[in-house]
Enzyme design. Sequence first.
Site, PDB file in Angstrom:
ATOM      1  CG  PHE A  14     -13.021  -6.761  -4.758  1.00  0.00           C
ATOM      2  CD1 PHE A  14     -13.745  -7.939  -4.809  1.00  0.00           C
ATOM      3  CD2 PHE A  14     -13.420  -5.687  -5.555  1.00  0.00           C
ATOM      4  CE1 PHE A  14     -14.852  -8.057  -5.638  1.00  0.00           C
ATOM      5  CE2 PHE A  14     -14.527  -5.796  -6.388  1.00  0.00           C
ATOM      6  CZ  PHE A  14     -15.247  -6.981  -6.432  1.00  0.00           C
ATOM      7  CG  HIS A  57      -5.134 -13.439  -8.055  1.00  0.00           C
ATOM      8  ND1 HIS A  57      -5.662 -13.380  -9.316  1.00  0.00           N
ATOM      9  CD2 HIS A  57      -4.894 -12.153  -7.676  1.00  0.00           C
ATOM     10  CE1 HIS A  57      -5.748 -12.106  -9.677  1.00  0.00           C
ATOM     11  NE2 HIS A  57      -5.285 -11.355  -8.711  1.00  0.00           N
ATOM     12  CG  ASP A  94      -4.385 -10.837  -3.874  1.00  0.00           C
ATOM     13  OD1 ASP A  94      -3.929  -9.677  -3.800  1.00  0.00           O
ATOM     14  OD2 ASP A  94      -5.445 -11.104  -4.487  1.00  0.00           O
ATOM     15  CG  ASN A 150     -11.474  -9.362  -8.378  1.00  0.00           C
ATOM     16  OD1 ASN A 150     -11.930 -10.382  -8.876  1.00  0.00           O
ATOM     17  ND2 ASN A 150     -11.164  -8.295  -9.096  1.00  0.00           N
ATOM     18  NE  ARG A 183      -3.962  -2.114   0.147  1.00  0.00           N
ATOM     19  CZ  ARG A 183      -4.446  -2.817  -0.873  1.00  0.00           C
ATOM     20  NH1 ARG A 183      -3.957  -2.668  -2.097  1.00  0.00           N
ATOM     21  NH2 ARG A 183      -5.425  -3.669  -0.684  1.00  0.00           N
TER      22      ARG A 183
HETATM   23 ZN   LIG Z   1      -5.044  -9.272  -8.508  1.00  0.00          ZN
END
Ligand SMILES: [Zn+2]
Length: 464
Positions: free
Chosen positions: A324, A233, A306, A279, A66
């Site tokens: 998400f 993913h 993820d 997601n 982030r």
């Molecule tokens: Zn992704």
Amino acid sequence: MAEDRFLLKDGALFDGFSLRRTDLRLERGVVTEIGNGLSKTLGEESVDCEGHLVAPSFIDLHTHLREPGGEEAETFFSGSIAAAAGGYCRVVAMPNTDPVPDSLGVIDEIRGRTLRLPISIDLSASITKGRRGSNLVEIAELAQRGVKIFTDDGNGVQSAMIMRRAFEASAASGSILAQHCEDESIMASGSMNEGELAERLGLKMISPLAETVMVARDIELCKAIGGRLHLQHVSTSRAISLVAEAKGDGAAVTCEVTPHHLLLDESYIGSGNSLFKVNPPLRTVSDIDGLWRGVASGIVDVIGTDHAPHPRWKKDLPFENAAFGMVGIEQALSVSFLGAREFVGRSAGYLPKLNIALDSIEVLEASLISRDELSWLLKVVELLAIGPRKLLRLPTEPIIQGSKVDLVVIDLGASGVLTSDLIWSKSKNSPYLGMELPLAIRHNVVNGKMIVRDRNVEVERYWR
Ligand SMILES: [Zn+2]
């Protein structure tokens, strides 16, 4: 006592090539002696590893840290602590930040903030400028400056023509194109997996085709143009079949699954718990079984977390409106193993392919875990520790005297209920809160320093 000299006693060492019960003398991250019956020397710390599995520390190819721009959710500082707690020595940060790392200038500036942390942070760069999907970044130039992975993660690259040119650049530079597989033109704007359950809850649906269509497209492009494709993913059983076929044809394709897709199916959403909104969305049990079969047969190359931190106000919303993503880097091993355990329950006798002689598993059999589960545990550790090293072309060799290693010590007997005060990440959006999770990362020795000791991250000592 020197802070970087350890004698790891009586552990079961797994390096991807063998599993053996051995002591291990470690000095500044280098194995100076390996064998049974070693005794502690002056100035050395003895670490009891009886009943524990010792393995190379993990590498995550898919972490959202982030920073810059999303420091309310996570920072390099907090995210690296969480990663250390999860047994990691290195993570690849995703580029859906503000600014996006899409030029040398931005990358150099961001990289400067990561250099003093006790674990390594690799920056990925975006494939397209600003992750907007229309103009390619300078892949060759950035690759020369050490960027290994290019991805627009958060979104897939929608244009096949742009991807075609990205594969040309990947072929020339050897860099990896990591694709978030989601074709936005096919029912991708929902919030839950397409099916009866979403219908019953009245939630907008995401079609599995959004994933598989892009997987198929990119495999075709990769085979025709060259370059390296890494599918992030992967969540559907069908995508695993497509990857299996591509690998059978010799294509330079690798794929990743996440711990949450290996454990959680769509029913966990209940009546609309936003902590389970992610997601790609949670799929069906038959998809989960497809992923595990892909793990067993070697189609799946890595487990990537993820890890997606969000502040409370972005998750504490009705399902359709919530962000998400979920945190999970700290529980990646436990959650993946729990997923394996449940798969074993559904498919008894189905075992993964391992490099090692299966009778060596006896060295671990004193623990409470069944023999079948142990072989799955080793496979999971392989996908957390060895698979990512292969992808990044880092050395993966048997651990011998003289090896330079980062090591994680896994407590096989531990288990506990996850509560938010046990989470090191700045964000607590974990779907595993209240769940009983098996195993624990007891120690994590990175660059010769024990940065996690007795399940406690040594923040004061190594992060200040
Ligand atoms: Zn992704």
